[in-house]
Motif scaffolding. Structure first.
Motif, PDB file in Angstrom:
ATOM      1  N   LEU A 181      48.748  25.473  50.124  1.00  0.00           N
ATOM      2  CA  LEU A 181      47.892  25.333  48.947  1.00  0.00           C
ATOM      3  C   LEU A 181      48.442  24.222  48.058  1.00  0.00           C
ATOM      4  CD1 LEU A 181      45.649  26.271  46.966  1.00  0.00           C
ATOM      5  CD2 LEU A 181      47.303  27.924  46.057  1.00  0.00           C
ATOM      6  N   ARG A 182      47.637  23.178  47.851  1.00  0.00           N
ATOM      7  CA  ARG A 182      48.035  22.066  46.980  1.00  0.00           C
ATOM      8  C   ARG A 182      47.109  22.042  45.764  1.00  0.00           C
ATOM      9  NH1 ARG A 182      46.899  16.389  46.719  1.00  0.00           N
ATOM     10  NH2 ARG A 182      45.491  16.578  48.504  1.00  0.00           N
ATOM     11  N   VAL A 183      47.679  22.097  44.584  1.00  0.00           N
ATOM     12  CA  VAL A 183      46.918  22.198  43.344  1.00  0.00           C
ATOM     13  C   VAL A 183      47.001  20.885  42.571  1.00  0.00           C
ATOM     14  CG1 VAL A 183      46.661  23.423  41.144  1.00  0.00           C
ATOM     15  CG2 VAL A 183      47.305  24.690  43.217  1.00  0.00           C
ATOM     16  N   GLU A 184      45.857  20.370  42.169  1.00  0.00           N
ATOM     17  CA  GLU A 184      45.782  19.150  41.372  1.00  0.00           C
ATOM     18  C   GLU A 184      44.911  19.420  40.144  1.00  0.00           C
ATOM     19  OE1 GLU A 184      47.376  16.441  41.982  1.00  0.00           O
ATOM     20  OE2 GLU A 184      47.959  16.598  44.103  1.00  0.00           O
ATOM     21  N   THR A 185      45.282  18.843  39.012  1.00  0.00           N
ATOM     22  CA  THR A 185      44.507  18.978  37.783  1.00  0.00           C
ATOM     23  C   THR A 185      44.170  17.597  37.247  1.00  0.00           C
ATOM     24  OG1 THR A 185      45.656  21.034  37.235  1.00  0.00           O
ATOM     25  CG2 THR A 185      44.430  19.965  35.477  1.00  0.00           C
ATOM     26  N   VAL A 186      42.912  17.403  36.899  1.00  0.00           N
ATOM     27  CA  VAL A 186      42.443  16.135  36.343  1.00  0.00           C
ATOM     28  C   VAL A 186      41.858  16.411  34.962  1.00  0.00           C
ATOM     29  CG1 VAL A 186      40.859  14.201  36.615  1.00  0.00           C
ATOM     30  CG2 VAL A 186      41.931  15.227  38.633  1.00  0.00           C
ATOM     31  N   ARG A 201      38.153  10.698  34.037  1.00  0.00           N
ATOM     32  CA  ARG A 201      37.332  11.619  34.801  1.00  0.00           C
ATOM     33  C   ARG A 201      37.597  11.446  36.298  1.00  0.00           C
ATOM     34  NH1 ARG A 201      33.770  14.205  31.666  1.00  0.00           N
ATOM     35  NH2 ARG A 201      33.300  13.314  29.617  1.00  0.00           N
ATOM     36  N   LEU A 202      37.202  12.457  37.045  1.00  0.00           N
ATOM     37  CA  LEU A 202      37.374  12.416  38.487  1.00  0.00           C
ATOM     38  C   LEU A 202      36.248  11.580  39.096  1.00  0.00           C
ATOM     39  CD1 LEU A 202      39.002  13.437  40.923  1.00  0.00           C
ATOM     40  CD2 LEU A 202      37.443  15.390  41.030  1.00  0.00           C
ATOM     41  N   ASP A 203      36.564  10.348  39.446  1.00  0.00           N
ATOM     42  CA  ASP A 203      35.568   9.484  40.056  1.00  0.00           C
ATOM     43  C   ASP A 203      35.827   9.392  41.554  1.00  0.00           C
ATOM     44  OD1 ASP A 203      37.818   7.887  40.225  1.00  0.00           O
ATOM     45  OD2 ASP A 203      37.163   6.467  38.680  1.00  0.00           O
ATOM     46  N   MET A 204      35.033   8.573  42.218  1.00  0.00           N
ATOM     47  CA  MET A 204      35.123   8.443  43.667  1.00  0.00           C
ATOM     48  C   MET A 204      36.506   7.948  44.096  1.00  0.00           C
ATOM     49  SD  MET A 204      33.492   8.479  46.621  1.00  0.00           S
ATOM     50  CE  MET A 204      33.415   7.621  48.197  1.00  0.00           C
ATOM     51  N   THR A 205      37.038   6.963  43.382  1.00  0.00           N
ATOM     52  CA  THR A 205      38.330   6.388  43.744  1.00  0.00           C
ATOM     53  C   THR A 205      39.444   7.417  43.628  1.00  0.00           C
ATOM     54  OG1 THR A 205      37.609   4.194  43.006  1.00  0.00           O
ATOM     55  CG2 THR A 205      39.978   4.558  43.208  1.00  0.00           C
ATOM     56  N   ARG A 206      39.462   8.143  42.519  1.00  0.00           N
ATOM     57  CA  ARG A 206      40.514   9.138  42.324  1.00  0.00           C
ATOM     58  C   ARG A 206      40.382  10.286  43.315  1.00  0.00           C
ATOM     59  NH1 ARG A 206      42.262  11.246  36.409  1.00  0.00           N
ATOM     60  NH2 ARG A 206      42.661   9.010  36.295  1.00  0.00           N
TER      61      ARG A 206
END
Length: 350
Positions: A181-186, A201-206
């Motif tokens: 389980l890998r957790v990421e927060t944006v 914001r979470l865009d396509m690149t990110r």
């Protein structure tokens, strides 16, 4: 002041509601609270991770009914937890947030929805959410942990600020026990002193950077409508087939408007209430019932939960539902008031 006991003569004719009692209250953030309930009869809850329930309560003599996804896992059936964010224009969520605590009585309906892991054989998953859309995904990951399962999951939570992150500490602990389980927060905004996160914001690149193997994953997506629409486009562009993108339909898509021709007039008779009214263009049966003072339980207002179902006695309607009725209910003449508009004169058993 707290919510009131359920009146014995106002049981819902639209479906089964179980008397429940609040056993705990957890303030998650400034505008999000988790309320924990048990059934008054001592029986266990039965649901699938990712499903939602309707909750009904009384305040100042008025009934309120809303739908929320379940945050707790089915592996802990003695209690059910609902994590509730105060809606900007939501009186019901404000009452729940400010006035419901230990000992308060409510009613909770049967679970619904197919935004679940179910029996899908999933080796690699992407859990992608924003705001309170995290709740069904938390139910899933908690259930997987309790069952001793450790599938490959990338869990991405989007929040406005670090202070709006939900279940951050618990997710970190889960990721220590679940090695895959890998957790990421944006966060779209961060404070000047937050050295560990960059705002945006979470865009396509990110998204591509965070999930380089996205095309090999099955995606579970939940959040506000605009977020879900944008993320779905990104996931398709990253190579995830549409058939491997599962979305929480509840709250995601607005109901379509009536197909009644402009200027056409229709009359609606609410038989049990003895009310007869003229239908305006684009008005749903729920709109007309509320304007006429006809009592009708409602929750999602978009044809998902089935709370506002009623029997159509005469006439025809246009109904744009999202699965809130079973085929048997349709055959027996039931409609959903929130997404049905009259095609001429009709009579409804309300």
């Amino acid at each position: 002041m707290s919510v009131e006991a359920v009146p014995t003569d106002t049981r819902s004719p639209q479906g089964t509601l179980h008397p429940c009692v609040c056993t705990d209250r957890i303030q998650e953030t400034g505008d999000v609270v988790t309320l924990v309930f048990r059934r008054a009869d001592g029986r266990k809850f039965s649901f699938l991770a990712g499903q939602f329930v309707a909750i009904r309560f009384f305040w100042c003599g008025q009934a309120y009914s809303r739908v929320f996804t379940i945050a707790s896992p089915p592996t802990r059936p003695e209690r059910i937890a609902l994590t509730i964010k105060v809606a900007a224009d939501g009186k019901a969520t404000r009452i729940l947030h400010d006035h419901v605590g230990e000992g308060c009585p409510v009613e909770i309906g049967e679970p619904g929805g197919d935004f679940t892991l179910g029996d899908r054989a999933i080796d690699k998953a992407l859990f992608l959410c924003a705001g309170s859309g995290i709740t069904p995904l938390m139910s899933m990951v908690r259930a997987l942990h309790d069952a001793g399962r450790d599938p490959d999951i990338t869990f991405i939570q989007c929040a406005r600020t670090p202070g709006d992150i939900l279940f951050g500490h618990e997710l970190r602990m889960l990721s220590e026990n679940m090695t895959k389980l890998r957790v990421e927060t944006v966060c779209s905004q961060t404070s000047d002193f937050d050295e560990h996160r960059s705002a945006g914001r979470l865009d396509m690149t990110r998204l591509a950077r965070l999930v380089p193997d996205a095309g090999a994953r099955t995606a579970f997506l939940c959040g506000p409508a605009g977020f879900m629409q944008a993320m779905r486009r990104h996931l398709l562009d990253l190579g995830i087939p549409a058939g491997r993108i599962f979305e929480e339909a509840f709250g995601a898509v607005p109901p379509t408007t009536s197909k009644v021709s402009p200027g056409a007039k229709a009359a609606v008779t609410f038989v049990r209430s003895g009310v007869h009214c003229e239908a305006n263009d684009n008005a749903t049966i729920l709109d007309l019932a509320e304007a006429a003072g006809v009592c009708l339980d409602t929750s999602c207002r978009m044809g998902v939960c089935g709370t506002c179902k009623a029997r159509l006695l005469e006439g025809e309607v246009d109904m744009d539902d999202m699965g809130g009725l079973s085929e048997m209910e349709r055959q027996h003449g039931f409609i959903l008031a929130c997404c049905s508009t009259p095609k001429g004169n009709i009579a409804v058993d309300l």
